[in-house]
Design an enzyme around this catalytic site. Structure first.
Site, mmCIF file in Angstrom:
data_model
loop_
_atom_site.group_PDB
_atom_site.id
_atom_site.type_symbol
_atom_site.label_atom_id
_atom_site.label_comp_id
_atom_site.label_asym_id
_atom_site.label_seq_id
_atom_site.Cartn_x
_atom_site.Cartn_y
_atom_site.Cartn_z
ATOM 1 N N GLU A 262 -7.566 -11.321 -1.031
ATOM 2 C CA GLU A 262 -6.586 -11.783 -2.026
ATOM 3 C C GLU A 262 -7.251 -11.963 -3.384
ATOM 4 O OE1 GLU A 262 -3.538 -11.491 -1.263
ATOM 5 O OE2 GLU A 262 -3.937 -11.232 0.886
ATOM 6 N N HIS A 265 -7.040 -8.711 -5.168
ATOM 7 C CA HIS A 265 -5.703 -8.523 -5.759
ATOM 8 C C HIS A 265 -5.569 -9.357 -7.039
ATOM 9 C CE1 HIS A 265 -3.609 -6.110 -2.790
ATOM 10 N NE2 HIS A 265 -3.853 -6.945 -1.800
ATOM 11 N N GLU A 291 -3.991 -2.267 -3.596
ATOM 12 C CA GLU A 291 -4.702 -2.471 -2.338
ATOM 13 C C GLU A 291 -6.151 -1.965 -2.437
ATOM 14 O OE1 GLU A 291 -3.240 -4.319 -0.216
ATOM 15 O OE2 GLU A 291 -4.404 -4.092 1.628
HETATM 16 MG MG MG Z 1 -3.307 -6.719 0.339
#
Ligand code: MG
Length: 498
Positions: A262, A265, A291
């Site tokens: 995360e 991201h 991603e």
């Molecule tokens: Mg992801």
């Protein structure tokens, strides 16, 4: 150029972005702190906000501005802004209102049925709603339009400009090259104890450690925060990018790697340029590119030997019981390969095989080459072919994922695209940054982040995914970087020839 029309467009679009931000805040709250009884109220609030955004995006004024501006020759950045807003507008405007309403009515019904079917491990409970949902998605594809396959129109929602024919080619090659690697590694790894790391990890200490790693990665806590949710996710953008994590008291790995994932991201969302805020130039290119950022950090960096040369002492200090686990043992245990039937439990080597199964099924369903009723049988056949296993039941098989129950058809491929893009980007970064491994081994993650910032994050949607990959790596998307990365890494870890 028509300055007034352009400024008008930018202003209108900024409000649509703000409505999206409000929607994502409601979603974040729903998954973290909202009282359970508020779920219906929240549903109404969310549909109001998204309804207003849809109205604004598809308004006649917006259409006229876009028509005017798309006829004018604009400088690169402005042209990209107009191109991307027009893409959103055209797609949204092409789907009639009654269909949008029917799709959103369908979602809670299908999700509810899916939950029941999964509990009872009985696909037949889910079958008829999935058939109906797929019919609606095929209608969407017809309205949106496509050249070759209706599946293209659905992929396009998540991975703009990507074509199913190109995916089929790349994924086909990937599957062929992965198969012997998966077979060899699952065999070799079965000799190692994957439960080596099972012990007690107090959650308060996990939180401190994960936060420390996030800060070293460059996550800006002044523009973010970390909370707890059932499934980890990143939400928000620009100056408010939030992460949620889950913690497992007896296994460090789920929390550790979801926080690095995360974090990847979040770094992307925090990496857009202030001057581009509220325009498509401060938005991610696609889910696959998004991603790629999470998987680059989670797998290529976070499961690498140099990373743990730098951070393992800190982990051992946080959890003194780890002092009797050597760095070698730890590194093997976080890179243990096994052919589990469950996608979310899969490692970086077998993961793509799970996606190939879903991709083939989705594509055939949307192209009317397969019936919904055949899903369980085809699913199990493909698992045998790709992973050499057969799921025990539908719950661990074709009912394991929520995606189709939410109408997310065409979403799965973006996970594997993320793996492929990440390896290709990392190769380019390694070539351009002198001794990248050395700096990671010293715990210095700054050179990598600043490379990602200047080569990927700062552009937003200026380039399409394909153009960005070509610009950054000098070639189009290829599975070879990922395959070579796996071969090199796992040959070293397990002292074998791949
Ligand atoms: Mg992801």
């Amino acid at each position: 150029m028509n300055v007034k029309a352009y400024n008008d467009l930018i202003e209108r679009y900024a409000d649509i972005v703000r409505l999206g931000q409000i929607g994502s805040m409601l979603m974040w709250d729903l998954n973290t702190y909202m009282p359970p009884e508020a779920v219906d109220m929240r549903g109404d609030q969310q549909s109001l906000v998204s309804g207003i955004a849809h109205e604004r995006l598809t308004s006649r004024e917006m259409g006229k501005l876009l028509e005017t501006l798309s006829k004018i020759e604009l400088p690169l950045k402005k042209a990209a802004v107009v191109r991307e807003i027009k893409r959103n507008h055209d797609r949204a405007a092409s789907i009639p209102r009654h269909l949008i309403r029917e799709l959103s009515r369908m979602e809670p019904v299908a999700t509810g049925r899916w939950v029941k079917a999964k509990e009872k491990s009985d696909f037949s409970i889910f079958r008829d709603v999935l058939e109906r949902f797929l019919e609606l998605k095929k209608q969407v594809a017809e309205y949106v339009g496509y050249d070759d396959s209706p599946y293209d129109a659905l992929i396009d929602e998540y991975e703009p400009y990507m074509k199913s024919e190109k995916l089929a080619r790349t994924f086909g090659d990937l599957g062929g090259k992965l198969k012997p690697i998966v077979a060899k590694l699952t065999e070799v790894c079965s000799e190692y104890d994957e439960d080596k790391l099972i012990r007690k990890y107090p959650i308060e200490i996990q939180k401190v450690l994960f936060q420390s790693i996030l800060l070293k990665m460059g996550y800006d806590m002044g523009r973010g925060r970390v909370d707890i949710s059932a499934h980890p996710f990143t939400s928000g953008s620009l100056d408010d990018v939030r992460i949620t994590l889950r913690y497992d008291e007896s296994d460090l790995r789920p929390g550790l790697f979801s926080s690095i994932h995360e974090g990847g991201h979040a770094l992307y969302e925090q990496g857009f340029l202030k001057e581009n805020y509220m325009t498509p130039l401060a938005e991610s290119v696609s889910l696959g590119i998004h991603e790629s950022q999470s998987r680059l950090w989670e797998n290529i960096v976070g499961r690498s030997r140099p990373f743990w040369e730098a951070f393992y002492p800190e982990l051992q200090n946080a959890f003194p019981s780890m002092k009797n686990v050597s760095l070698d043992e730890f590194h093997r245990a976080i890179n243990h390969i096994s052919n589990t039937p469950v996608r979310v439990d899969a490692d970086e080597v077998t993961y793509s095989m799970h996606i190939l199964v879903r991709f083939e099924i989705e594509k055939d369903l949307v192209e009317n080459k397969m019936e919904v009723t055949d899903i369980p049988q085809v699913w199990n056949e493909l698992y045998r072919r790709y992973l050499g296993i057969e799921p025990k039941n539908d719950s661990l098989g074709c009912l394991q994922d929520i995606h189709w129950a939410m109408g997310a058809v065409g979403y799965f491929p973006t996970y594997t695209l993320g793996n492929l893009y990440s390896a290709q980007f990392f190769d380019a970064a390694s070539k351009e940054i002198g001794d990248l491994e050395g700096s990671i081994g010293n715990g210095n993650l700054k050179p990598l982040l600043s490379w990602l910032r200047s080569n990927i994050h700062s552009y937003g949607k200026l380039y399409t995914a394909d153009d960005l990959v070509k610009k950054v790596t000098g070639e189009s998307l290829s599975e070879d970087h990922f395959i070579n990365y796996l071969k090199k890494k796992y040959s070293n870890i397990y002292d074998i020839d791949l």
